[in-house]
Structures are given as structure tokens and as C-alpha cells.
Scaffold this motif. Structure first.
Motif, PDB file in Angstrom:
ATOM      1  N   VAL A 130     115.911 124.864  11.300  1.00  0.00           N
ATOM      2  CA  VAL A 130     117.064 125.473  10.360  1.00  0.00           C
ATOM      3  C   VAL A 130     118.039 126.124  11.259  1.00  0.00           C
ATOM      4  O   VAL A 130     117.836 127.129  12.173  1.00  0.00           O
ATOM      5  CB  VAL A 130     116.304 126.701   9.534  1.00  0.00           C
ATOM      6  N   SER A 131     119.198 126.028  10.957  1.00  0.00           N
ATOM      7  CA  SER A 131     120.483 126.647  11.723  1.00  0.00           C
ATOM      8  C   SER A 131     121.013 128.006  10.949  1.00  0.00           C
ATOM      9  O   SER A 131     121.408 128.755  11.288  1.00  0.00           O
ATOM     10  CB  SER A 131     121.494 125.835  12.065  1.00  0.00           C
ATOM     11  N   ASN A 132     120.972 127.740   9.504  1.00  0.00           N
ATOM     12  CA  ASN A 132     121.154 128.684   8.522  1.00  0.00           C
ATOM     13  C   ASN A 132     120.542 128.553   7.329  1.00  0.00           C
ATOM     14  O   ASN A 132     120.469 127.460   6.719  1.00  0.00           O
ATOM     15  CB  ASN A 132     122.910 128.424   8.235  1.00  0.00           C
ATOM     16  N   GLY A 133     120.142 129.663   6.946  1.00  0.00           N
ATOM     17  CA  GLY A 133     119.163 129.547   5.478  1.00  0.00           C
ATOM     18  C   GLY A 133     119.981 129.601   4.287  1.00  0.00           C
ATOM     19  O   GLY A 133     121.206 129.434   4.458  1.00  0.00           O
ATOM     20  N   PRO A 134     119.418 129.404   3.265  1.00  0.00           N
ATOM     21  CA  PRO A 134     118.074 130.141   3.114  1.00  0.00           C
ATOM     22  C   PRO A 134     116.785 129.148   3.303  1.00  0.00           C
ATOM     23  O   PRO A 134     115.699 129.747   3.157  1.00  0.00           O
ATOM     24  CB  PRO A 134     118.150 130.282   1.364  1.00  0.00           C
ATOM     25  N   ALA A 135     117.129 128.058   3.500  1.00  0.00           N
ATOM     26  CA  ALA A 135     115.773 127.342   3.944  1.00  0.00           C
ATOM     27  C   ALA A 135     115.017 127.891   4.927  1.00  0.00           C
ATOM     28  O   ALA A 135     115.665 128.408   6.129  1.00  0.00           O
ATOM     29  CB  ALA A 135     116.355 125.759   4.452  1.00  0.00           C
ATOM     30  N   SER A 136     113.804 128.136   5.232  1.00  0.00           N
ATOM     31  CA  SER A 136     112.891 128.582   6.350  1.00  0.00           C
ATOM     32  C   SER A 136     112.235 127.396   7.196  1.00  0.00           C
ATOM     33  O   SER A 136     111.875 127.902   8.104  1.00  0.00           O
ATOM     34  CB  SER A 136     112.098 129.608   5.581  1.00  0.00           C
ATOM     35  N   ASP A 137     112.111 126.420   6.471  1.00  0.00           N
ATOM     36  CA  ASP A 137     111.278 125.260   7.239  1.00  0.00           C
ATOM     37  C   ASP A 137     112.231 124.139   7.590  1.00  0.00           C
ATOM     38  O   ASP A 137     113.236 123.672   6.905  1.00  0.00           O
ATOM     39  CB  ASP A 137     110.380 124.669   6.462  1.00  0.00           C
ATOM     40  N   PRO A 138     111.911 123.496   8.943  1.00  0.00           N
ATOM     41  CA  PRO A 138     112.838 122.496   9.276  1.00  0.00           C
ATOM     42  C   PRO A 138     112.539 121.276   8.451  1.00  0.00           C
ATOM     43  O   PRO A 138     111.634 120.866   7.596  1.00  0.00           O
ATOM     44  CB  PRO A 138     112.272 122.044  10.681  1.00  0.00           C
ATOM     45  N   LEU A 139     113.586 120.311   8.762  1.00  0.00           N
ATOM     46  CA  LEU A 139     113.374 118.827   7.902  1.00  0.00           C
ATOM     47  C   LEU A 139     112.350 118.167   8.540  1.00  0.00           C
ATOM     48  O   LEU A 139     112.336 118.339   9.956  1.00  0.00           O
ATOM     49  CB  LEU A 139     114.993 118.438   8.039  1.00  0.00           C
ATOM     50  N   GLU A 140     111.685 117.225   7.969  1.00  0.00           N
ATOM     51  CA  GLU A 140     110.657 116.607   8.484  1.00  0.00           C
ATOM     52  C   GLU A 140     111.336 115.286   9.254  1.00  0.00           C
ATOM     53  O   GLU A 140     112.265 114.882   8.645  1.00  0.00           O
ATOM     54  CB  GLU A 140     109.875 116.098   7.170  1.00  0.00           C
ATOM     55  N   GLU A 141     110.776 115.320  10.499  1.00  0.00           N
ATOM     56  CA  GLU A 141     111.343 114.322  11.483  1.00  0.00           C
ATOM     57  C   GLU A 141     110.644 112.805  10.932  1.00  0.00           C
ATOM     58  O   GLU A 141     109.466 112.802  10.487  1.00  0.00           O
ATOM     59  CB  GLU A 141     110.915 114.243  12.741  1.00  0.00           C
ATOM     60  N   LYS A 142     111.477 111.964  11.021  1.00  0.00           N
ATOM     61  CA  LYS A 142     111.060 110.536  10.492  1.00  0.00           C
ATOM     62  C   LYS A 142     111.060 109.569  11.722  1.00  0.00           C
ATOM     63  O   LYS A 142     111.863 109.853  12.705  1.00  0.00           O
ATOM     64  CB  LYS A 142     112.083 109.969   9.369  1.00  0.00           C
ATOM     65  N   GLN A 143     110.398 108.531  11.906  1.00  0.00           N
ATOM     66  CA  GLN A 143     110.273 107.629  12.837  1.00  0.00           C
ATOM     67  C   GLN A 143     111.151 106.480  12.792  1.00  0.00           C
ATOM     68  O   GLN A 143     111.331 106.045  11.814  1.00  0.00           O
ATOM     69  CB  GLN A 143     108.951 107.197  13.064  1.00  0.00           C
ATOM     70  N   ILE A 144     112.140 106.351  13.903  1.00  0.00           N
ATOM     71  CA  ILE A 144     113.061 105.084  13.711  1.00  0.00           C
ATOM     72  C   ILE A 144     112.704 104.476  15.166  1.00  0.00           C
ATOM     73  O   ILE A 144     112.249 105.119  16.140  1.00  0.00           O
ATOM     74  CB  ILE A 144     114.281 105.485  13.523  1.00  0.00           C
ATOM     75  N   THR A 145     113.335 103.218  14.986  1.00  0.00           N
ATOM     76  CA  THR A 145     113.092 102.278  16.156  1.00  0.00           C
ATOM     77  C   THR A 145     114.752 101.856  16.542  1.00  0.00           C
ATOM     78  O   THR A 145     115.358 101.597  15.356  1.00  0.00           O
ATOM     79  CB  THR A 145     112.368 101.077  16.275  1.00  0.00           C
ATOM     80  N   VAL A 146     115.404 101.826  17.489  1.00  0.00           N
ATOM     81  CA  VAL A 146     116.425 101.086  17.709  1.00  0.00           C
ATOM     82  C   VAL A 146     116.240  99.861  18.687  1.00  0.00           C
ATOM     83  O   VAL A 146     115.835  99.782  19.964  1.00  0.00           O
ATOM     84  CB  VAL A 146     117.474 102.362  18.787  1.00  0.00           C
ATOM     85  N   ASP A 147     116.778  98.762  18.022  1.00  0.00           N
ATOM     86  CA  ASP A 147     116.604  97.579  18.666  1.00  0.00           C
ATOM     87  C   ASP A 147     117.852  97.087  19.039  1.00  0.00           C
ATOM     88  O   ASP A 147     118.665  96.505  17.881  1.00  0.00           O
ATOM     89  CB  ASP A 147     115.721  96.434  17.726  1.00  0.00           C
TER      90      ASP A 147
END
Length: 154
Positions: A130-147
Motif C-alpha cells: 500500500v502506497s496510499n490508503g484507505p487500503a491497509s493490505d497489499p495486493l496479492e502477488e500472482k505467479q507469472i512466467t516470462v518465456d
């Protein structure tokens, strides 16, 4: 002779509807389990094998080309509810595009933040924090691959 009243007709129709609902519900609660399910026929098994091999060979459909994601920015994929960022040249990250404050979908990526239009929450393109609220929790990271030049969900 018996007279048919409106009340008799309404009660009769309601009773018939209730009987239909109860009959439909009678079979609802008995799901098929693996033990009781019939095994697929040889034809069904063989027709699904090529599809599975194709999907495995491709590694899934590409979400984007690396050139679609600007350095120091990112792109929101609304349909997949994913936001892909490129914090530094050649480094790609992915996060859920669902804001942790009220469940809105983030809309833009600018000035090194992922921006939610609903209440103004902003998240870092580097780690989803979080850089600026009102959110207090981070975004969930998702797994990606770069091919090569393709970005895929892992």
C-alpha cells in the motif's frame, strides 16, 4: 354440483408447484462420487489426451507480450483480474487486480503505482504494498512466467 372458487384454483396451482419443487430437490443432494462414477470410455479418454498435451506444450495462453508492459508502469487485465508491472527493465511482476479495501478492480498504473478508482488506494508496482490508503493490505502477488517475449500466468 360443487362450485369451483378462485381460492380452490389458487391453492391447487400452489400445491402443484410445491410438488414439482420438492420432486426436483429430491435428487439434488446426492452428488456422484468418484467411486460411484462410471469410468470414461476409451473414446472419451483418448479424445481428451491431445487437448491436455497441447495445453501443457503451450504453457497456457499468453497474458501479454513483454512489449505491452511499459518500464516503470504496468497494465491491468480486467478480464483476468490481474495487473502486470515492470518496475525495472526486464523485471515483471503480477498482482491481483482486486483492491484489498473494498473489492473494486484497480483501473490504472501510473507514477509507479497501481491505482484503484473507488476510494483512491494506491499500491506499489514493485511489491503490491500500500502506497496510499484507505487500503491497509497489499495486493496479492500472482505467479507469472516470462518465456521469450510472452508473459503467462503460472
Amino acid at each position: 354440483m360443487t362450485e369451483t372458487t378462485r381460492r380452490t384454483v389458487v391453492f391447487g396451482a400452489g400445491g402443484a408447484g410445491l410438488a414439482a419443487v420438492l420432486t426436483a430437490c429430491a435428487s439434488y443432494g446426492s452428488p456422484t462420487t468418484e467411486a460411484s462414477a462410471e469410468p470414461p470410455t476409451e473414446e472419451e479418454s483418448s479424445s481428451e489426451a491431445p487437448k491436455k498435451k497441447k495445453a501443457e506444450a503451450k504453457g497456457g495462453k499468453a497474458l501479454a507480450d513483454t512489449s505491452d508492459i511499459p518500464e516503470g508502469g504496468g497494465k491491468v487485465f480486467e478480464g483476468q483480474k490481474i495487473v502486470v508491472t515492470q518496475p525495472t527493465a526486464g523485471e515483471f511482476k503480477a498482482f491481483s487486480a482486486v483492491c484489498t479495501h473494498a473489492g473494486c478492480t484497480v483501473a490504472t498504473v501510473s507514477n509507479k503505482t497501481i491505482n484503484c478508482p473507488c476510494h483512491g488506494s494506491k499500491f506499489s508496482i514493485e511489491d503490491g504494498s500500500v502506497s496510499n490508503g484507505p487500503a491497509s493490505d497489499p495486493l496479492e502477488e500472482k505467479q507469472i512466467t516470462v518465456d521469450g517475449d510472452k508473459i503467462r500466468l503460472a
